[in-house]
Scaffold this motif. Structure first.
Motif, short mmCIF file in Angstrom:
data_model
loop_
_atom_site.label_atom_id
_atom_site.label_comp_id
_atom_site.label_asym_id
_atom_site.label_seq_id
_atom_site.Cartn_x
_atom_site.Cartn_y
_atom_site.Cartn_z
N ARG A 1 -17.27 24.88 -10.73
CA ARG A 1 -16.65 23.59 -11.27
C ARG A 1 -16.85 23.58 -12.79
NH1 ARG A 1 -15.31 19.68 -7.80
NH2 ARG A 1 -17.03 20.35 -6.41
N GLN A 2 -17.78 23.71 -13.36
CA GLN A 2 -17.97 23.61 -14.65
C GLN A 2 -17.16 24.67 -15.50
OE1 GLN A 2 -22.18 23.53 -15.95
NE2 GLN A 2 -22.51 21.64 -14.72
N GLN A 3 -17.24 25.92 -14.98
CA GLN A 3 -16.55 26.92 -15.48
C GLN A 3 -14.77 26.53 -15.43
OE1 GLN A 3 -17.15 29.72 -17.05
NE2 GLN A 3 -19.38 29.29 -17.03
N GLN A 4 -14.50 26.12 -14.65
CA GLN A 4 -12.86 25.90 -14.33
C GLN A 4 -12.65 24.59 -15.20
OE1 GLN A 4 -11.05 25.79 -10.52
NE2 GLN A 4 -12.12 27.64 -9.95
N LEU A 5 -13.50 23.53 -15.41
CA LEU A 5 -13.20 22.44 -16.14
C LEU A 5 -13.31 22.83 -17.65
CD1 LEU A 5 -12.89 19.39 -15.60
CD2 LEU A 5 -15.59 19.12 -16.07
N LEU A 6 -14.07 23.74 -18.09
CA LEU A 6 -14.14 24.12 -19.27
C LEU A 6 -12.78 24.86 -19.71
CD1 LEU A 6 -17.88 25.50 -19.78
CD2 LEU A 6 -16.58 23.64 -20.99
N GLN A 7 -12.18 25.61 -18.78
CA GLN A 7 -11.07 26.59 -18.95
C GLN A 7 -9.87 25.23 -18.91
OE1 GLN A 7 -10.92 29.61 -19.65
NE2 GLN A 7 -8.97 29.21 -20.08
N ARG A 8 -9.72 24.31 -17.96
CA ARG A 8 -8.90 23.58 -18.29
C ARG A 8 -8.75 22.78 -19.43
NH1 ARG A 8 -8.10 20.91 -12.30
NH2 ARG A 8 -7.69 23.06 -12.18
N LEU A 9 -9.91 22.32 -19.90
CA LEU A 9 -10.10 21.52 -21.27
C LEU A 9 -9.56 22.33 -22.35
CD1 LEU A 9 -10.96 19.06 -22.67
CD2 LEU A 9 -13.06 20.41 -23.02
N ARG A 10 -10.08 23.66 -22.14
CA ARG A 10 -9.39 24.49 -23.37
C ARG A 10 -8.04 24.86 -23.47
NH1 ARG A 10 -14.89 28.12 -22.02
NH2 ARG A 10 -16.19 26.90 -23.18
N ASP A 11 -7.53 24.99 -22.20
CA ASP A 11 -5.95 25.18 -22.08
C ASP A 11 -5.16 23.98 -22.64
OD1 ASP A 11 -6.57 27.42 -20.76
OD2 ASP A 11 -5.97 27.02 -18.82
N ARG A 12 -5.69 22.86 -22.43
CA ARG A 12 -5.16 21.75 -22.79
C ARG A 12 -5.37 21.52 -24.27
NH1 ARG A 12 -7.21 15.65 -21.41
NH2 ARG A 12 -8.35 16.09 -23.11
N GLU A 13 -6.50 21.51 -24.82
CA GLU A 13 -6.62 21.15 -26.24
C GLU A 13 -6.13 22.44 -27.00
OE1 GLU A 13 -8.03 18.42 -27.47
OE2 GLU A 13 -7.85 17.50 -25.29
N VAL A 14 -6.22 23.74 -26.70
CA VAL A 14 -6.11 24.81 -27.65
C VAL A 14 -4.83 25.34 -27.59
CG1 VAL A 14 -7.01 26.98 -28.48
CG2 VAL A 14 -8.38 25.16 -27.87
N ASP A 15 -4.15 25.46 -26.27
CA ASP A 15 -3.01 26.00 -25.94
C ASP A 15 -1.77 25.68 -26.76
OD1 ASP A 15 -4.01 28.17 -24.41
OD2 ASP A 15 -3.04 27.57 -22.56
N SER A 16 -1.96 24.42 -26.66
CA SER A 16 -0.57 23.49 -27.44
C SER A 16 -0.55 23.64 -28.80
CB SER A 16 -0.58 22.18 -27.06
OG SER A 16 -1.85 21.39 -27.42
#
Length: 456
Positions: free
Chosen positions: A157-172
């Motif tokens: 869960r933590q790994q997926q949460l971190l990835q989701r946050l990074r996608d949202r904050e960095v991808d854009s």
């Protein structure tokens, strides 16, 4: 040069570096999460349970540091990484990474990000499939290795949460212009040598257990030799990999995909760098066993291959909502899959009637796609399928998918497609830079109190 790229590659992308040499007793996981053989600290061992640091009031314990360090060192040994920092440097990197993760998880929770139980269930099932185990067999294996299921799920869960946050904050934040591509080409022009070499290899691994007898080693070497001889005689290497390889990528016909020479074992690079595409190397001996390699293609960094494998796939997408929970979406797609396998339903018809994607009108067809065109969780599942196969329900950031691979082909890239491939290379570089800046910003805004030095 900072230490960050090395540690990020190890801890966040271990599965992408080289999953071939992982021993049979080590379970492979997507997204870089490596499972230790056991997690319980030894009774009475004081170094396993004291606080090393507080991050926004959450502790980082010495046991966590030791566990992560052990994972990193195991990966270094298994992948024959020769340029790893000294142990004391790795220890500092591990502590800093755990602090960064705590700060980012705190931000994710404050931002309201969540990962549902259904998504964790699907991640478990994906890991089990990568290890050729059923879900129940996978859980029994974890318990036998001393791993607590609830703790394992929380780490997922933590790994997926971190990835989701990074996608949202960095991808854009990342944009790649034509000028960026032109500049990258200028930088790469005229470069040569192994430091800029990239290889596309396929691989058969014949595992040799630790402390194997001489007779067993000889038997495994003979098996690898037969594979090499059949490959040199012209047999389909992908079929040989699926039949004989003990490596995770056997489901892809043994293909690694493109890797920089610096991210491959020295043994692989030295054995293939002077070979022409199509040539076979091996058997080669490593601590993991015997390897047979095929050179699919090679290039200098920054210059895309003239050919690439395209995949034509179809999918059915269900988007969870207030009316459709993720669990219900998975159950519904599982039912579709069973009906398709039994011949009582047609994939295209189900897609037209149920899929919540623009491809529904075309029976779910996504057309021909280049590597990297889909989000990683979708593409990884798609790449594990043979033509005609239908996946289990797959959770992505867009919803829950049922995927079918219809066909694959090798095509020559035109100039426009080559530039698009380069666009992805440049984007990855920019993503690394943006991620590093963002992580430093999150770290600077967190409250961090160092308590005691870690003891490895």
């Amino acid at each position: 040069m900072t230490d960050r790229p090395f540690l990020t590659a190890l801890a966040l992308g271990l599965a992408l570096l080289w999953s071939a040499a992982v021993p049979a007793q080590t379970l492979r996981t997507p997204g870089g999460l490596t499972l230790p053989s056991a997690t319980a600290p030894a009774a009475g061992n004081r170094t396993a349970d004291y606080i090393v640091a507080l991050v926004n009031s959450e502790p980082v314990t010495n046991h966590e540091v030791r566990q992560r360090l052990r994972q990193v060192e195991q990966t270094i040994a298994q992948r024959n990484i020769t340029n790893a920092p000294p142990r004391e440097v790795l220890l500092r990197q591990v502590v800093e990474q755990l602090i960064n993760e705590r700060a980012q998880l705190h931000l994710a929770r404050e931002s309201g990000l969540r990962v549902s139980d259904a998504e964790i269930d699907q991640a478990e099932q994906n890991i089990a499939a990568q290890n050729s185990l059923s879900h129940e067999e996978f859980r029994r294996r974890l318990r036998a290795d001393g791993y607590d299921i609830n703790r394992f799920r929380e780490e997922l869960r933590q790994q997926q949460l971190l990835q989701r946050l990074r996608d949202r904050e960095v991808d854009s934040r990342v944009r790649v212009t034509d000028a960026d591509i032109d500049e990258y080409l200028r930088e790469q022009k005229g470069s040569s040598g192994v430091e800029n070499l990239e290889l596309n290899l396929s691989h058969v691994l014949v595992l040799v257990p630790e402390n194997a007898s001489e007779a067993l080693v000889a038997e495994r070497q003979a098996r690898a030799q037969r594979v090499a001889e059949r490959a040199r005689a012209g047999e389909d290497f992908a079929a040989l990999a699926r039949e004989f390889s003990d490596a995770a990528e056997r489901v892809n016909g043994g293909e690694f995909g493109w890797r920089a020479a610096s991210r491959l074992p020295d043994l692989f690079v030295s054995s293939t760098r002077n070979l022409a595409p199509g040539a076979i190397a091996g058997p080669l001996r490593s601590p993991a066993g015997f390897h047979v390699l095929k050179v699919n293609d090679k290039r200098q960094a920054g210059m895309p291959s003239m050919s690439v494998t395209q995949t034509r796939a179809s999918h059915i997408l269900l988007r969870p909502s207030a009316q459709l929970t993720p669990e219900a979406a998975i159950a519904r797609l599982s039912d579709f899959r069973q009906r398709i396998a039994a011949g009582t339903a047609n994939f295209e018809t189900l897609a037209r009637e149920n899929s919540q994607d623009g491809s529904a009108a075309n029976g779910g067809s996504l057309g021909w796609a280049l590597p990297g065109q889909f989000v990683p969780e979708f593409e990884e599942a798609m790449n594990r399928l043979r033509p005609g196969e239908v996946s289990e329900p797959i959770v992505s950031r867009f919803g829950v998918h049922l995927i079918r691979v219809d066909e694959r082909r090798n095509v020559q890239l035109d100039e426009k497609q080559q530039r698009e491939r380069l666009r992805m290379v440049v984007r990855e570089q920019k993503m690394d830079e943006a991620l590093a800046l963002w992580a430093r910003d999150v770290r600077s805004r967190a409250y961090v109190e160092m308590r005691e030095d870690p003891q490895p």
